[in-house]
Scaffold this motif. Structure first.
Motif, PDB file in Angstrom:
ATOM      1  N   ALA A 274      21.657  39.732  19.012  1.00  0.00           N
ATOM      2  CA  ALA A 274      23.039  40.801  18.806  1.00  0.00           C
ATOM      3  C   ALA A 274      24.249  39.718  18.780  1.00  0.00           C
ATOM      4  O   ALA A 274      24.357  38.894  19.710  1.00  0.00           O
ATOM      5  CB  ALA A 274      23.176  41.884  19.883  1.00  0.00           C
ATOM      6  N   PRO A 275      25.303  40.329  18.117  1.00  0.00           N
ATOM      7  CA  PRO A 275      26.539  39.405  18.184  1.00  0.00           C
ATOM      8  C   PRO A 275      27.258  39.580  19.426  1.00  0.00           C
ATOM      9  O   PRO A 275      27.163  40.474  20.172  1.00  0.00           O
ATOM     10  CB  PRO A 275      27.412  39.915  17.024  1.00  0.00           C
ATOM     11  N   PRO A 276      28.009  38.793  19.686  1.00  0.00           N
ATOM     12  CA  PRO A 276      28.936  38.719  21.149  1.00  0.00           C
ATOM     13  C   PRO A 276      29.794  39.838  21.071  1.00  0.00           C
ATOM     14  O   PRO A 276      30.114  40.513  19.960  1.00  0.00           O
ATOM     15  CB  PRO A 276      29.923  37.367  20.883  1.00  0.00           C
ATOM     16  N   MET A 277      29.857  40.723  22.201  1.00  0.00           N
ATOM     17  CA  MET A 277      30.264  41.796  22.418  1.00  0.00           C
ATOM     18  C   MET A 277      31.343  41.713  23.489  1.00  0.00           C
ATOM     19  O   MET A 277      31.109  41.266  24.675  1.00  0.00           O
ATOM     20  CB  MET A 277      29.504  42.865  22.570  1.00  0.00           C
ATOM     21  N   LEU A 278      32.644  42.477  23.558  1.00  0.00           N
ATOM     22  CA  LEU A 278      33.481  42.629  24.624  1.00  0.00           C
ATOM     23  C   LEU A 278      33.595  44.084  24.636  1.00  0.00           C
ATOM     24  O   LEU A 278      34.024  44.874  23.888  1.00  0.00           O
ATOM     25  CB  LEU A 278      34.831  41.913  24.227  1.00  0.00           C
ATOM     26  N   LEU A 279      33.302  44.689  25.975  1.00  0.00           N
ATOM     27  CA  LEU A 279      33.356  45.999  26.307  1.00  0.00           C
ATOM     28  C   LEU A 279      34.413  46.214  27.201  1.00  0.00           C
ATOM     29  O   LEU A 279      34.517  45.515  28.457  1.00  0.00           O
ATOM     30  CB  LEU A 279      32.045  46.381  27.003  1.00  0.00           C
ATOM     31  N   VAL A 280      35.467  46.763  26.656  1.00  0.00           N
ATOM     32  CA  VAL A 280      36.876  46.923  27.621  1.00  0.00           C
ATOM     33  C   VAL A 280      36.527  48.258  28.272  1.00  0.00           C
ATOM     34  O   VAL A 280      36.388  49.471  27.509  1.00  0.00           O
ATOM     35  CB  VAL A 280      38.155  47.103  26.662  1.00  0.00           C
ATOM     36  N   CYS A 281      36.767  48.659  29.459  1.00  0.00           N
ATOM     37  CA  CYS A 281      36.561  49.944  30.166  1.00  0.00           C
ATOM     38  C   CYS A 281      37.725  50.144  30.874  1.00  0.00           C
ATOM     39  O   CYS A 281      38.324  49.475  31.597  1.00  0.00           O
ATOM     40  CB  CYS A 281      35.155  49.889  30.936  1.00  0.00           C
TER      41      CYS A 281
END
Length: 286
Positions: free
Chosen positions: A219-226
């Motif tokens: 899977a590609p890199p991900m940034l999860l802002v919460c």
């Protein structure tokens, strides 16, 4: 009398969600000087299968920020207030092309079909990007709320992209998705009725639209802002990150002391939040 959200009838819930959205459909006007707008580019026959393109005055092999709006899978528009203006003010002067897409909504299309729509939109945008001065290999997906869920679905189940001829994105930025772990949500009782309207009562379907359960190596890199102000927003993101680490997938979690709507609206304004998102983009777009 106290009324729980989960007790609202679907029609009343939809009306309430529409009222709580940042605004009804309204074209953004606060764009950087020289920005060119290509409105309502079609990627299908349905009136909702359209996207808008925001172009800097000069673009050459430019990265493309592909935005997917939120709205509980039932509401929202590609140009609703708070979605584009601050992001355009920040990224267009940096030379980015911005694409913002609509997609079919509930009850016409469930989230799995919505993800298919977005995949088609990405494929169309990538095909057209060279004509805009954009680089089809430098797409970054960004979604808010329900749109963040759809972005994560496309990242964790790339077959949805490839079957429509779309290339994988460089990375994904999820802005406060409430549905990282759909199975976990639906097994929690009570939960808001909006999830029942989106995901129904089939455990097999929950699994098929749950980014946490679809996540796999490659899977590609991900940034999860919460939003740390929401009690249930960040723990699923951290669990997702831990699973990603075990699979060799790059996932970063960024907690923000902002409301669910402010996480979308304030991105692009000067400050640490925008700087951290910029830093993520720089790390993946090399």
């Amino acid at each position: 009398m106290i009324m729980r959200l989960s007790t609202l009838r679907p029609c009343l819930l939809a009306a309430l969600l529409a009222f709580l959205l940042p605004a009804a459909k309204a074209a953004e006007t606060e764009l950087p000087a020289g920005t060119r707008v290509l409105a309502d580019v079609a990627y299908g026959d349905n009136a909702r299968q359209r996207f808008d393109v925001y172009l800097p005055a000069e673009a050459r092999n430019a990265p493309v920020l592909f935005i997917i709006h939120g709205g509980a899978w039932r509401n929202g528009w590609k140009d609703h207030r708070g979605l584009i203006a601050n992001k355009a003010a920040h990224w267009i002067p940096k030379g980015y092309v911005i694409v913002s897409t609509d997609y079919r909504l509930l009850p016409e299309a469930d989230p799995r079909v919505q993800a298919e729509d977005v995949a088609r939109a990405i494929a169309k945008a990538q095909a057209l990007a060279p004509g805009w001065g954009g680089d089809p290999a430098r797409f970054i997906l960004m979604g808010h709320s329900a749109g963040a869920h759809l972005a994560l679905l496309l990242a964790t189940d790339p077959v949805r992209l490839t079957k429509h001829g779309a290339r994988p994105p460089r990375g994904v930025i999820s802005l406060d998705s409430g549905a990282v772990d759909v199975v976990g949500i639906m097994r929690t009782v009570p939960h808001p009725a909006l999830y029942d309207a989106a995901f129904g009562d089939s455990p097999a379907y929950w699994q098929a639209v749950s980014p946490h359960h679809l996540l796999a190596p490659g899977a590609p890199p991900m940034l999860l802002v919460c939003a740390s102000r929401r009690q249930d927003a960040c723990p699923p993101s951290w669990r997702f990150s831990r699973k990603a680490t075990s699979l060799g997938v790059r996932v970063e979690v960024m907690e923000q002391d902002l409301s669910h709507m402010a996480i979308n609206r304030e991105l692009g304004l000067p400050g640490a939040y925008t700087e951290q998102v910029d830093a993520f983009i720089e790390r993946i777009d090399r």
